[in-house]
Design an enzyme around this catalytic site. Structure first.
Site, PDB file in Angstrom:
ATOM      1  N   HIS A  83      30.606  42.772  43.794  1.00  0.00           N
ATOM      2  CA  HIS A  83      30.266  41.472  43.526  1.00  0.00           C
ATOM      3  C   HIS A  83      29.512  41.149  42.281  1.00  0.00           C
ATOM      4  O   HIS A  83      29.207  41.891  41.283  1.00  0.00           O
ATOM      5  CB  HIS A  83      29.385  41.312  44.648  1.00  0.00           C
ATOM      6  CG  HIS A  83      28.014  42.058  44.604  1.00  0.00           C
ATOM      7  ND1 HIS A  83      27.285  42.227  43.757  1.00  0.00           N
ATOM      8  CD2 HIS A  83      27.933  43.094  45.367  1.00  0.00           C
ATOM      9  CE1 HIS A  83      26.392  43.328  43.739  1.00  0.00           C
ATOM     10  NE2 HIS A  83      26.792  43.939  44.781  1.00  0.00           N
ATOM     11  N   ASP A 352      29.221  48.383  44.908  1.00  0.00           N
ATOM     12  CA  ASP A 352      29.413  49.427  43.857  1.00  0.00           C
ATOM     13  C   ASP A 352      29.662  50.625  44.640  1.00  0.00           C
ATOM     14  O   ASP A 352      30.629  51.434  43.884  1.00  0.00           O
ATOM     15  CB  ASP A 352      27.913  49.413  43.009  1.00  0.00           C
ATOM     16  CG  ASP A 352      26.789  49.699  43.856  1.00  0.00           C
ATOM     17  OD1 ASP A 352      26.559  49.502  45.041  1.00  0.00           O
ATOM     18  OD2 ASP A 352      25.648  49.872  43.163  1.00  0.00           O
TER      19      ASP A 352
END
Ligand SMILES: *[C@@H]1O[C@H](CO)[C@@H](O)[C@H](O)[C@H]1NC(C)=O
Ligand SMILES: *[C@@H]1O[C@H](CO)[C@@H](O)[C@H](O)[C@H]1NC(C)=O
Ligand SMILES: *[C@@H]1O[C@H](CO)[C@@H](O)[C@H](O)[C@H]1NC(C)=O
Length: 430
Positions: A83, A352
């Site tokens: 994101h 992540d």
């Protein structure tokens, strides 16, 4: 390349990003040549924010992305992205607010609040007044999460326009956390050049498909870690480790000397480092970054790198967690019957940690894994594993299938804009 660098430097407020002395460059040709002899990359602050800061391209190895080597063409592409730039998580946000509130209070009581690097505290504003913004994408400042993911969509469309047929619907898959879903929406808009970051694009052109992050979804998800019980009992398998920083109190002592009265602790210094990253995500500039020494930020980067390395990148379960996506990539690339309505490009958004699993499984992390674990007693300056290179906000890993005229196939990996050769698989052309 150098021209691009010049353009980049001309558009960024370099006083914010590049704190060491940067030689001023002009378009005069001789001076332009001089600039080739400076090494600017290491001074780019975005390279030292430990995955908490704005998107920045990887340093690369000099291998060009375009054109693909040896006259090959890219005929399929798989994009797995993080994101865009966001606010801190709730727990980190509360810690950062504690340091912020403490410094503001001290500042109000100081007779001479305008001394030294912390003088900015007088006019300092916190990241956000509303804790409901925590965890969500940022929407102001040059590096904000909506603009970044929109730009990513434009870049991917430019690079792979030949793989997209506007007569078909482009699906963009997204783990269903708000920030991930919104990144996918903004990406789809950028891909279609709609000039809108927030609304769902025309459903004849693209759809955003939310994929549950719930652990009930098992492996049918973009967030495989959630349902993997042993992974969550990770300390049974491998102790959480991180670099034991000795530099934080040195920086605290320095700040207390040059800006007396704030009673800065090591913990405050660590929070200020994170604030530097999140202020860039939120405002696009940061006085906190200016106040800290570059050495401190380089040390902070290593704290983050070790933390993520031991918990997410080289935990005994990360290979298997990432292999779900690697196998999915493989089956999309292997089928030659032009499956899925002729679709040739696949885009997914996640977190992540999920990108780290993928990087492990696909062999990118072999450079580090085969080189040995990261030291926690001193900074390993020569490490491969740098979160700012691999998983900044808006990170993107692209795996391409390349083919030649005789239909031979190769695969190429591109991490954050640059070709990433694999340590144990370099026998392809180029
Ligand atoms: C930060 O802390 C102060 C003092 O406790 C509080 O009033 C404020 O609402 C907090 N801000 C956020 C964003 O949580
Ligand atoms: C941030 O995300 C949370 C959780 O999805 C949501 O409840 C909240 O309204 C969001 N805040 C804003 C400003 O969109
Ligand atoms: C991925 O594929 C390999 C080879 O077929 C298989 O051994 C492995 O179990 C698969 N992994 C997952 C998570 O399905």
């Amino acid at each position: 390349m150098s021209q691009m660098l010049l353009m980049l430097l001309a558009t960024l407020p370099i006083e914010c990003l590049v704190r060491a002395q940067v030689p001023l460059m002009s378009s005069n040709e001789n001076q332009f040549k001089d600039s080739w002899q400076y090494s600017l990359d290491q001074q780019n602050l975005l390279k030292h924010l430990g995955g908490m800061g704005p998107y920045v391209e990887s340093s690369g190895f000099g291998l060009p992305v375009n054109p693909p080597p040896n006259g090959l063409t890219v005929d399929r592409a798989f994009v797995l992205a993080r994101h865009g730039e966001r606010f801190p998580t709730v727990s980190l946000g509360d810690a950062l607010n504690t340091t912020y509130t403490k410094l503001k209070k001290a500042n109000a009581e100081l007779a001479q609040p305008d001394k030294g690097p912390l003088k900015f505290v007088s006019n300092w504003k916190y990241l956000t007044e509303d804790p409901a913004n925590y965890e969500n994408l940022t929407w102001t400042g040059r590096f904000n999460g909506f603009t970044e993911t929109y730009k990513m969509g434009q870049l991917i469309a430019e690079q792979y326009s030949h793989l997209y047929d506007p007569k078909q619907v482009l699906p963009v898959f997204a783990a269903d956390k708000k920030r991930v879903y919104e990144s996918a929406v903004s990406f789809a808009n950028g891909f279609l050049n709609t000039n809108d970051y927030y609304s769902l694009p025309d459903s004849d052109l693209a759809v955003v498909v939310p994929i549950s992050e719930s652990k009930d979804s098992g492996a049918d998800t973009l967030t495989t870690g959630k349902s993997c019980k042993p992974y969550h009992k990770q300390s049974n398998y491998r102790p959480n480790k991180r670099y034991n920083p000795t530099f934080l109190h040195v920086e605290a002592a320095r700040l207390n000397k040059v800006s007396p009265g704030y009673d800065i602790t090591s913990e405050d210094v660590e929070n200020l480092c994170a604030l530097c990253a999140f202020e860039l995500n939120t405002f696009g500039h940061s006085e906190v970054c200016q106040a800290l020494s570059q050495e401190t930020l380089v040390g902070f980067e290593y704290i983050r790198d070790t933390l993520l390395y031991y918990t997410k990148a080289n935990h005994p379960f990360t290979f298997i967690l990432g292999s779900v996506y690697v196998n999915a990539t493989l089956s999309l690339f292997e089928s030659d019957k032009v499956p899925y309505n002729g679709q040739k490009i696949w885009v997914s958004f996640s977190h992540d940690t999920d990108l780290l699993y993928y990087l492990n499984s696909i062999g990118v992390l072999d450079y580090q894994l085969e080189d040995g674990d990261l030291s926690i007693d001193k900074i390993d300056f020569h490490r491969f594993f740098k979160t700012s290179e691999l998983i900044p906000m808006g990170a993107r890993i692209i795996v391409e299938r390349l083919s030649d005229a005789s239909d031979n196939k190769w695969v190429r990996v591109i991490v954050n804009g640059n070709v990433m050769p694999l340590k144990n698989c370099q026998d392809g052309v180029g």
